[in-house]
Design a protein around this motif. Structure first.
Motif, PDB file in Angstrom:
ATOM      1  N   ILE A   6       0.875  -1.177   0.000  1.00  0.00           N
ATOM      2  CA  ILE A   6       0.000   0.000   0.000  1.00  0.00           C
ATOM      3  C   ILE A   6       0.902   1.214   0.000  1.00  0.00           C
ATOM      4  O   ILE A   6       1.632   1.454   0.950  1.00  0.00           O
ATOM      5  CB  ILE A   6      -0.916   0.030   1.233  1.00  0.00           C
ATOM      6  N   ARG A  28      -8.196   7.394  -1.217  1.00  0.00           N
ATOM      7  CA  ARG A  28      -7.922   6.332  -2.166  1.00  0.00           C
ATOM      8  C   ARG A  28      -6.627   5.627  -1.787  1.00  0.00           C
ATOM      9  O   ARG A  28      -5.665   6.260  -1.368  1.00  0.00           O
ATOM     10  CB  ARG A  28      -7.781   6.931  -3.558  1.00  0.00           C
ATOM     11  N   GLY A  29      -6.627   4.295  -1.933  1.00  0.00           N
ATOM     12  CA  GLY A  29      -5.440   3.498  -1.677  1.00  0.00           C
ATOM     13  C   GLY A  29      -5.313   2.458  -2.784  1.00  0.00           C
ATOM     14  O   GLY A  29      -6.206   2.294  -3.599  1.00  0.00           O
ATOM     15  N   ARG A  30      -4.240   1.778  -2.783  1.00  0.00           N
ATOM     16  CA  ARG A  30      -4.025   0.786  -3.831  1.00  0.00           C
ATOM     17  C   ARG A  30      -3.372  -0.455  -3.215  1.00  0.00           C
ATOM     18  O   ARG A  30      -2.473  -0.344  -2.385  1.00  0.00           O
ATOM     19  CB  ARG A  30      -3.113   1.366  -4.902  1.00  0.00           C
ATOM     20  N   GLU A  32      -1.556  -3.960  -4.487  1.00  0.00           N
ATOM     21  CA  GLU A  32      -1.033  -4.720  -5.627  1.00  0.00           C
ATOM     22  C   GLU A  32      -0.922  -6.178  -5.224  1.00  0.00           C
ATOM     23  O   GLU A  32      -0.469  -6.492  -4.132  1.00  0.00           O
ATOM     24  CB  GLU A  32       0.349  -4.201  -6.030  1.00  0.00           C
TER      25      GLU A  32
END
Length: 192
Positions: A6, A28-30, A32
């Motif tokens: 993150i 917003r976060g991501r 992978e």
């Protein structure tokens, strides 16, 4: 391998720039996700198919034995025809090489002379045979009497049954009395 990441550097810089009370709006976060599949070939326990003058006995997931019921005609000492089909369930997820090898270059009599091949003029200690493999819509033949090694390169992954057919021809010359045997090794190597 799974990787969980993150990115917080941008979020921390943003939150440090605004007072806590002034933070409003969307966040917003991501995440992978990543994984890796290592190349491998797996052979499961063999299944016996059709047989003539032969039988198959499995000895666990990685070996078995083909037994010839009557190797020779008792009146002439000439070999009798025999055939055995074996199916090996296989999965290879990458390009690979199929190798068939014969330890003795044919069925060799216990205590026999490897150079005393079956012939029409005397009693032999070695009986040739043929092993045909069908795999990934390709054919490979090991003729134990002429070459103890056969190799097939398969350019991609595949799964299914590796079909093996052992054929011993009738006749060709008398054999010396005794126990005859060979060890055939079937190998699947992932290409590098």
């Amino acid at each position: 391998m799974m990787r969980y990441a993150i990115p917080l550097a941008g979020a921390l810089a943003f939150s440090a720039a605004l007072p806590a009370a002034a933070q409003t709006g969307d966040a917003r976060g991501r995440i992978e996700l990543a994984g890796r599949t290592y190349p491998a070939c797996v052979i499961r326990s063999a299944r016996a198919g059709t047989a003539v003058n032969a039988s198959f006995i499995g000895a666990g997931p990685s070996s078995g034995e083909i037994r010839i019921a009557e190797l020779v005609d008792p009146q002439s000492a000439q070999p009798r025809a025999a055939e055995m089909v074996i199916e090996l369930p296989v999965v290879c997820n990458a390009a690979h090489r199929l190798t068939l090898s014969s330890a003795n270059g044919g069925l060799l009599r216990d205590g026999g002379n490897r150079t005393n091949r079956q012939s029409a003029t005397g009693f032999g200690d070695v009986l040739g045979y043929q092993l045909d493999a069908n795999w990934a819509n390709r054919a490979l033949t090991l003729n134990a009497a002429t070459s103890p090694l056969a190799v097939l390169d398969v350019p991609d992954g595949t799964a299914g049954d590796l079909s093996l057919r052992l054929s011993i021809p009738a006749g060709g010359g008398a054999l010396t009395a005794g126990r005859y045997s060979d060890t055939v090794v079937i190998e699947l190597h992932v290409s590098s």
